[in-house]
Write a protein that holds these residues in place. Structure first.
Motif, mmCIF file in Angstrom:
data_model
loop_
_atom_site.group_PDB
_atom_site.id
_atom_site.type_symbol
_atom_site.label_atom_id
_atom_site.label_comp_id
_atom_site.label_asym_id
_atom_site.label_seq_id
_atom_site.Cartn_x
_atom_site.Cartn_y
_atom_site.Cartn_z
ATOM 1 N N GLN A 217 0.827 -1.218 0.000
ATOM 2 C CA GLN A 217 0.000 0.000 0.000
ATOM 3 C C GLN A 217 0.859 1.266 0.000
ATOM 4 N N GLN A 218 2.062 1.175 -0.524
ATOM 5 C CA GLN A 218 2.964 2.306 -0.748
ATOM 6 C C GLN A 218 3.492 2.976 0.520
ATOM 7 N N LYS A 219 2.883 2.747 1.659
ATOM 8 C CA LYS A 219 3.276 3.454 2.882
ATOM 9 C C LYS A 219 3.710 2.527 4.012
ATOM 10 N N PHE A 220 3.451 1.231 3.885
ATOM 11 C CA PHE A 220 3.719 0.297 4.971
ATOM 12 C C PHE A 220 4.813 -0.689 4.564
ATOM 13 N N PHE A 221 5.646 -1.072 5.548
ATOM 14 C CA PHE A 221 6.782 -1.949 5.277
ATOM 15 C C PHE A 221 6.851 -3.059 6.325
ATOM 16 N N PHE A 222 7.184 -4.238 5.851
ATOM 17 C CA PHE A 222 7.474 -5.376 6.725
ATOM 18 C C PHE A 222 8.891 -5.833 6.429
ATOM 19 N N ARG A 223 9.683 -6.091 7.478
ATOM 20 C CA ARG A 223 11.081 -6.469 7.290
ATOM 21 C C ARG A 223 11.462 -7.619 8.205
ATOM 22 N N THR A 224 12.363 -8.464 7.724
ATOM 23 C CA THR A 224 12.879 -9.557 8.542
ATOM 24 C C THR A 224 14.284 -9.909 8.071
ATOM 25 N N ALA A 225 15.091 -10.519 8.959
ATOM 26 C CA ALA A 225 16.487 -10.804 8.616
ATOM 27 C C ALA A 225 17.082 -11.791 9.613
ATOM 28 N N PHE A 226 18.300 -12.227 9.291
ATOM 29 C CA PHE A 226 19.101 -13.027 10.223
ATOM 30 C C PHE A 226 20.558 -12.649 10.054
ATOM 31 N N SER A 227 21.365 -12.942 11.062
ATOM 32 C CA SER A 227 22.807 -12.743 10.980
ATOM 33 C C SER A 227 23.495 -13.831 11.783
ATOM 34 N N THR A 228 24.791 -14.034 11.512
ATOM 35 C CA THR A 228 25.562 -15.059 12.213
ATOM 36 C C THR A 228 26.695 -14.419 13.008
ATOM 37 N N ASN A 229 27.263 -15.206 13.902
ATOM 38 C CA ASN A 229 28.447 -14.796 14.703
ATOM 39 C C ASN A 229 28.277 -13.453 15.425
ATOM 40 N N PRO A 230 27.376 -13.331 16.369
ATOM 41 C CA PRO A 230 26.509 -14.373 16.905
ATOM 42 C C PRO A 230 25.217 -14.516 16.113
ATOM 43 N N ASP A 231 24.570 -15.681 16.241
ATOM 44 C CA ASP A 231 23.306 -15.911 15.550
ATOM 45 C C ASP A 231 22.217 -15.022 16.137
ATOM 46 N N ALA A 232 21.473 -14.354 15.257
ATOM 47 C CA ALA A 232 20.409 -13.449 15.708
ATOM 48 C C ALA A 232 19.322 -13.383 14.644
ATOM 49 N N GLY A 233 18.091 -13.160 15.098
ATOM 50 C CA GLY A 233 16.968 -12.986 14.198
ATOM 51 C C GLY A 233 16.382 -11.593 14.351
ATOM 52 N N TYR A 234 15.776 -11.063 13.278
ATOM 53 C CA TYR A 234 15.294 -9.681 13.254
ATOM 54 C C TYR A 234 13.883 -9.615 12.669
ATOM 55 N N PHE A 235 13.155 -8.593 13.109
ATOM 56 C CA PHE A 235 11.816 -8.325 12.602
ATOM 57 C C PHE A 235 11.576 -6.822 12.692
ATOM 58 N N GLY A 236 10.841 -6.259 11.729
ATOM 59 C CA GLY A 236 10.583 -4.827 11.794
ATOM 60 C C GLY A 236 9.407 -4.405 10.948
ATOM 61 N N VAL A 237 8.862 -3.239 11.265
ATOM 62 C CA VAL A 237 7.763 -2.654 10.503
ATOM 63 C C VAL A 237 8.048 -1.170 10.298
ATOM 64 N N GLY A 238 7.433 -0.601 9.280
ATOM 65 C CA GLY A 238 7.621 0.816 9.001
ATOM 66 C C GLY A 238 6.370 1.444 8.440
ATOM 67 N N PHE A 239 6.233 2.736 8.661
ATOM 68 C CA PHE A 239 5.106 3.502 8.133
ATOM 69 C C PHE A 239 5.644 4.843 7.668
ATOM 70 N N GLN A 240 5.415 5.169 6.390
ATOM 71 C CA GLN A 240 5.963 6.392 5.824
ATOM 72 C C GLN A 240 4.884 7.172 5.075
ATOM 73 N N PRO A 241 4.161 8.026 5.773
ATOM 74 C CA PRO A 241 3.260 8.948 5.087
ATOM 75 C C PRO A 241 4.063 10.019 4.357
ATOM 76 N N THR A 242 3.462 11.110 4.004
ATOM 77 C CA THR A 242 4.114 12.071 3.113
ATOM 78 C C THR A 242 5.416 12.633 3.663
ATOM 79 N N LYS A 243 5.416 13.165 4.875
ATOM 80 C CA LYS A 243 6.607 13.814 5.421
ATOM 81 C C LYS A 243 7.267 13.009 6.543
ATOM 82 N N LEU A 244 6.476 12.370 7.385
ATOM 83 C CA LEU A 244 7.023 11.659 8.524
ATOM 84 C C LEU A 244 7.388 10.219 8.168
ATOM 85 N N LYS A 245 8.341 9.669 8.949
ATOM 86 C CA LYS A 245 8.745 8.279 8.785
ATOM 87 C C LYS A 245 8.825 7.645 10.170
#
Length: 271
Positions: A217-245
């Motif tokens: 919907q152009q304004k919403f974001f879903f994010r996920t990731a992983f990394s090693t050494n050390p092992d870790a998992g990630y999750f995130g969301v974002g909302f970006q209307p016209t000026k604010l983030k």
């Protein structure tokens, strides 16, 4: 007792402290993508791959804070301002890590310029180390970055953090280690972006990072990731209307628990 407590804290945070002043990655978007920042172009590139500043289209100010409930002495916060110039783009930033017992403060200034399909960037950091009872120490470090858009969908990037390895201790000749980072970004569609990279510090094991960002919907974001050494998992969301983030990211690492980062930004849109 006081000295023993200080030594114990340094031992517990040894790996964390080594990583802060030489790789002060910040920004909830980057955090949610596992800090795979080689091909990310936004205002937080001043603390990630400085070449990414060329992706700034409007002047942007942003602030971020990272909280670790199980390790409060490792909390971080930062502020950045980035803007396009007639030729290239610039960014400045301020960063804080630690608490009253031990802390690091960084002032950063960077510039990036695009030549054809390639962006080049350079950054200067002034880093101040503070340890209660032991005084403070200030050093200047440099970072270099490059980002190339090979095709409309594929980009590659690399940056070198702490090129000159300034000495932080004259008694044992301790220097800040250089970190080498290289990665790729792939825009699978208008909605899906995939990023990955390898990070190698002279004194630490190679870290593999990979993340995915989905826009809807152009304004919403879903994010996920992983990394090693050390092992870790990630999750995130974002909302970006016209000026604010607004962005939020969560990290879980079995050894040190969770981390929460929240970021708010404001874009000064062109009239």
């Amino acid at each position: 007792m006081y000295r023993s407590k200080l030594v114990l804290l340094f031992l517990l945070l040894q790996h964390t402290i080594k990583a802060q002043s030489v790789s002060s990655f910040m920004g909830s978007r980057s955090y949610a993508l596992g800090n795979a920042t080689a091909c990310i172009n936004d205002e937080w590139s001043i603390f990630n791959n400085v070449a990414g500043l060329t992706g700034i289209n409007e002047a942007t100010a942003s602030a971020s804070t990272l909280a670790r409930p199980a390790l409060k002495a490792a909390n971080k916060s930062a502020f950045v301002f980035a803007a396009p110039l007639k030729h290239g783009a610039m960014g400045i930033g301020a960063f804080h890590f630690g608490d009253a017992l031990y802390s690091e403060n960084v002032a950063a200034m960077g510039y990036a310029h695009k030549l054809g399909i390639t962006s080049l960037g350079i950054k200067l950091n002034y880093i101040q180390f503070n340890a209660e009872g032991y005084g403070s120490k200030g050093v200047i470090s440099e970072s270099l970055g490059v980002n190339t858009q090979l095709t409309p969908k594929l980009s590659i990037g690399a940056h070198i953090v702490n090129v000159t390895q300034p000495r932080i201790s004259t008694s044992d000749n301790e220097k800040l280690p250089t970190i080498l980072i290289a990665g790729a970004g792939f825009k699978a569609s208008e909605s899906v972006f995939i990023t990955s990279e390898l990070e190698k510090s002279i004194s630490l094991k190679t870290i593999l990072k990979a993340g995915l960002e989905y826009k809807f919907q152009q304004k919403f974001f879903f994010r996920t990731a992983f990394s090693t050494n050390p092992d870790a998992g990630y999750f995130g969301v974002g909302f970006q209307p016209t000026k604010l983030k607004f962005d939020y990211a969560f990290r879980f690492e079995p050894n040190v628990g969770s981390g929460h980062q929240a970021t708010i930004g404001y874009r000064f849109l062109k009239k």
